[in-house]
Enzyme design. Sequence first.
Site, PDB file in Angstrom:
ATOM      1  N   PHE A  46      11.002  -0.313  -2.370  1.00  0.00           N
ATOM      2  CA  PHE A  46       9.689  -0.884  -2.666  1.00  0.00           C
ATOM      3  C   PHE A  46       9.362  -0.849  -4.158  1.00  0.00           C
ATOM      4  O   PHE A  46       8.336  -1.390  -4.572  1.00  0.00           O
ATOM      5  CB  PHE A  46       8.606  -0.155  -1.866  1.00  0.00           C
ATOM      6  N   ASP A 111      -8.155   6.282   3.758  1.00  0.00           N
ATOM      7  CA  ASP A 111      -9.532   6.643   3.434  1.00  0.00           C
ATOM      8  C   ASP A 111      -9.779   6.665   1.925  1.00  0.00           C
ATOM      9  O   ASP A 111     -10.924   6.594   1.474  1.00  0.00           O
ATOM     10  CB  ASP A 111      -9.871   8.012   4.022  1.00  0.00           C
ATOM     11  N   TYR A 134      -3.876   6.002  -6.749  1.00  0.00           N
ATOM     12  CA  TYR A 134      -3.381   5.855  -5.380  1.00  0.00           C
ATOM     13  C   TYR A 134      -4.328   4.995  -4.544  1.00  0.00           C
ATOM     14  O   TYR A 134      -3.912   4.013  -3.916  1.00  0.00           O
ATOM     15  CB  TYR A 134      -3.188   7.224  -4.729  1.00  0.00           C
TER      16      TYR A 134
END
Length: 300
Positions: A46, A111, A134
């Site tokens: 990735f 979240d 992040y």
Amino acid sequence: MIVLVFGGNGQVGQELLRALHGVDEVVATTRSGRLPDGSDCETADFTQPEQLTTLLDRIRPGVVINAAAYTAVDRAEQEPEAAFAANAQAPGVIARWCAVHGVPMVHYSTDYVFDGQGTAPYREDEPTAPLGVYGTSKRDGEDAVRAAGGRHLIFRTAWVYASHGGNFLRTMLRVGAERDALRVVADQIGTPTSAALIAEVTVKALQHPGGLSGTWHLTASGQTSWHGFAEAIFAEAVTAGLMAKVPAVEAISSAEYPTPAKRPSWSVLDNHKLQHDFDIVLPPWQDGLRKVIAELRAGQ
């Protein structure tokens, strides 16, 4: 039909391979080309998103599940390019291929797309405001998947753990066995969610006849703090015979445990939409904890 699972060696990826076993033909990928059991699988890096199209063209999956991600929250602050490549650019490449070929795509988010300043469980339609690299990279990944225009199922989850991999539960069991006392943050609130639950719900959602597309919050039900989770882990571990005694767990503030990346203090996600749309009951977080502890006990 081929189900392609990106990130087959992660916590959710491993549970997906279990949940999908015998359901369809499953092809897994990892960055190394090997699964945790040592067997070979497809290679998908990735950090090189542009190479993923070649793999997709060759495999020609009927469903794609993206369980791969850059999850080193603190390191992401020093490695933003790697985080955005894995969490935003790669999902966008996959989603565009899926849209062109009419293939449904499952993508997991977090979240951390919210700022943690809420006081009620976050709904799917509330504004996002990530606090660090992040969370921002995961938010951008969501946007890229939606922008591709194909059928997508984005599942935001939180506080993921399993009997394998690196996670809070395994860390607590290791540290708790070594020490008589430890300190755990008590002012961050969320919902511990087992990787097995995420995998099981994903499979059920894909089998749902409605052909739904959108964003849902996929967590167990209820809430606790990291301190409360730690105490529950130790209590279950002693009951199961994994530990001889419960260590003393001191509650501390986030300020007493500084980290390079700021964590959201409120991470509770409202999961009612998922339960309604897919006719699924999401159990209390304590149920998943008991199952994982039992799995660890059985593996001794």
